[in-house]
Design a protein around this motif. Sequence first.
Motif, short mmCIF file in Angstrom:
data_model
loop_
_atom_site.label_atom_id
_atom_site.label_comp_id
_atom_site.label_asym_id
_atom_site.label_seq_id
_atom_site.Cartn_x
_atom_site.Cartn_y
_atom_site.Cartn_z
N ARG A 76 0.82 -1.20 0.00
CA ARG A 76 0.00 0.00 0.00
C ARG A 76 0.86 1.26 0.00
O ARG A 76 0.59 2.23 -0.70
CB ARG A 76 -0.92 0.00 1.23
N ASN A 77 1.95 1.26 0.78
CA ASN A 77 2.84 2.42 0.81
C ASN A 77 3.49 2.65 -0.54
O ASN A 77 3.65 3.78 -1.00
CB ASN A 77 3.91 2.23 1.88
N SER A 78 3.93 1.55 -1.18
CA SER A 78 4.55 1.68 -2.51
C SER A 78 3.55 2.25 -3.51
O SER A 78 3.90 3.08 -4.35
CB SER A 78 5.05 0.30 -2.98
N ARG A 79 2.30 1.80 -3.42
CA ARG A 79 1.28 2.29 -4.36
C ARG A 79 1.01 3.78 -4.15
O ARG A 79 0.88 4.54 -5.10
CB ARG A 79 -0.02 1.50 -4.17
N LEU A 80 0.94 4.22 -2.88
CA LEU A 80 0.73 5.63 -2.61
C LEU A 80 1.88 6.48 -3.11
O LEU A 80 1.69 7.56 -3.67
CB LEU A 80 0.55 5.86 -1.10
N GLN A 81 3.13 5.97 -2.93
CA GLN A 81 4.30 6.73 -3.39
C GLN A 81 4.29 6.84 -4.91
O GLN A 81 4.60 7.89 -5.48
CB GLN A 81 5.58 6.06 -2.89
N ALA A 82 3.92 5.73 -5.57
CA ALA A 82 3.88 5.75 -7.04
C ALA A 82 2.81 6.73 -7.53
O ALA A 82 3.01 7.44 -8.51
CB ALA A 82 3.60 4.34 -7.57
N ASP A 83 1.68 6.75 -6.83
CA ASP A 83 0.62 7.69 -7.23
C ASP A 83 1.08 9.12 -7.08
O ASP A 83 0.79 9.98 -7.93
CB ASP A 83 -0.63 7.46 -6.38
N ASN A 84 1.79 9.42 -6.00
CA ASN A 84 2.28 10.78 -5.80
C ASN A 84 3.26 11.19 -6.89
O ASN A 84 3.22 12.31 -7.41
CB ASN A 84 2.95 10.92 -4.44
N GLU A 85 4.18 10.28 -7.27
CA GLU A 85 5.13 10.59 -8.33
C GLU A 85 4.41 10.81 -9.66
O GLU A 85 4.76 11.70 -10.43
CB GLU A 85 6.15 9.45 -8.46
N ARG A 86 3.38 9.98 -9.92
CA ARG A 86 2.64 10.14 -11.16
C ARG A 86 1.95 11.50 -11.23
O ARG A 86 1.93 12.16 -12.26
CB ARG A 86 1.61 9.02 -11.28
N ARG A 87 1.35 11.94 -10.10
CA ARG A 87 0.70 13.24 -10.08
C ARG A 87 1.69 14.36 -10.35
O ARG A 87 1.38 15.34 -11.03
CB ARG A 87 0.01 13.46 -8.73
N LYS A 88 2.90 14.26 -9.76
CA LYS A 88 3.90 15.31 -9.97
C LYS A 88 4.33 15.37 -11.43
O LYS A 88 4.52 16.44 -12.00
CB LYS A 88 5.11 15.07 -9.06
#
Length: 646
Positions: A76-88
Amino acid sequence: MPRSSRSDGRSDRSGRSSNPGISSHRFAGEGSSRSMISSTSSRASSRASSAPIDPSKPQWWNDQKKEERRAATTERNSRLQADNERRKIEAGNVANYTRTSTGVREIQDGRVGARDENGRHFKDRGRGGTANFEVLDPKDVKEDPERAQKLQEMNGDMMDVHDDRIGRKTTADEELQGRSIWDLVDRGTLMVGCCLIIIVVIAIAIPVTLIENDVPYSAPKGSDAPTGSPTRARLLDEEAIMERLAKITPGGVNTLLDTKTAHHRAFMWMVYEDGMELGAAKDHLHQRYVLMVIYFISGPWTPVEGRLEWGSPVHECEWEGIFCKEVEELETELDGRIEELLKVGREDGIKIDVPSRVANRLELRQRLVSGEVPAEFSLLYYMQHLDLENNKLVGGLPTPLYKLFNLKVLYLEQNELTNVDAIGEYRHLEKLSLSKNNFQGSLPDSFKNLNRLKTLMLHTNKFTGEVFDTLKDFTLLENLDIAHNEFEGTLPSEFGNMNNLTEVFIGHNNFRGVIPEEIGNCKNLQKFQIDGSHNIGGSIPSVFGKLPELKFLKLDTCAFNETLPMSLGNLQKLSFLDVNSNNLEGKIPSQLGKATSLVTLALANNNFNGDIPSELGKLTKLGKNVCNSLHLCSCVLLSVPLRVID
């Protein structure tokens, strides 16, 4: 700045509230996400090392569940981090490295508020706040070790360098520097706003356009002549029309050309304003002209909403208050006298053309016809019905008006007329109402000629004399109302010959004597009233009980004595009986209990004695029973059935 210190600063900044700007909102979200991930990982590790998930299970089962939880938390943490990078990346908030032709790497930093190592903002280029700065190629590190060290630190954590912006309060100028309105406003919101503006503009523009193009209706002034449709100038017809109208106009052409006369106004209206544009050969030209002369003499009249007023561009038979018949139908009703009318015309020799549709009935009730009655009515000598009730007519009837030989109905009620001396000329009259005027004195001698009358209304005047000397031969009378005058004399026995009477109202006069027994011959009598006549007395005729249609009997405030006739109980249709304020005596007849239709029974102010009959309790429709006698009781009984009082 060492990486550790920057990392600590980022951790502190993640808990602060960011400014409401668009860019600060994004970075605040990123900082919060990182803190949330770190916090979530710590809590997950803590739970993993805590007590067993289920103490009832073996140790290996609890270890397996803990491992599964740790794996889920990490994923779940990895998925949240990936989502944040994608948004940036989607928002352009990353730093890109490119190599130029000179071997110098160019860093494209699209993050909002990016700074160089000295804390200065990079010079923005284009949309999105793209900042450019140059770094030496690694092959040149040997030539400049100090600069290479700085480059290494910057390239090591470019994200942390530029996230330093979150840790301080930015001003509005810094937030908006290099950004256009398109960067600050969401595209979808802007499109919706534009659409709403367009809709509002259209909604306002369309009604305004319709209002500007609409021509408001303006009602004609009351004092103006009837509004006619615009017509062509009919100069060629004017002479022909004048020639025809002059034949039926008193004074001829001179009257038509006199601008002060109503005849001139009607003539000009016929020629230039009438929407019908009648030619001289039209059979109803005379009739239309006469009606307009009457209008211009008596008008303006009160308009009636929703009705065609006089002067409308339609046939005059469609105007308000005018009723017409086909000439063939009228000829049948006049017993063939139409030919006589065509030959004789009016008394002064004036004859009008009889049209195919004749105006035989005029109802001008409450039209504010004022002044004297226009003599021009008599030009419509085929008229049978004239109603001028409730207007402002004064004086008497003009002599020519008496020559309406075929008049059957004449209503002149509620005016201010004073003279109808020659009224006997209306030999075919069947209904006459002269009530509520200013007539005085005796009826004119010519009144005897009206022996075809079926309805005679003379109430509320100041007529005097012995009226029944004139009316005793009016055997066709059905409705007689002469109340509220000053008539004198006795009630004649000839009442018995008026066997068509249905309603008689003769109260509030100066009559004397008794009611003749011959009244019993009037088998159709439904209403009889002689109240307020102090010189009418004697006994109440028992023959009233032989009138099967009698519904209304009002004999109050007279001088009747003796007993109340028992025969009144035979009147099955009697609903109203009032003998208040007389000198009646004896017992109240129990037979009254058979008059089951009684609604009002008034017996007060008499000299009755004895008991109230119990039979009166059967009068279930009785709404008011008054018994107020000095010798019986002094009460008002309102409830049924009645209680016998000893």
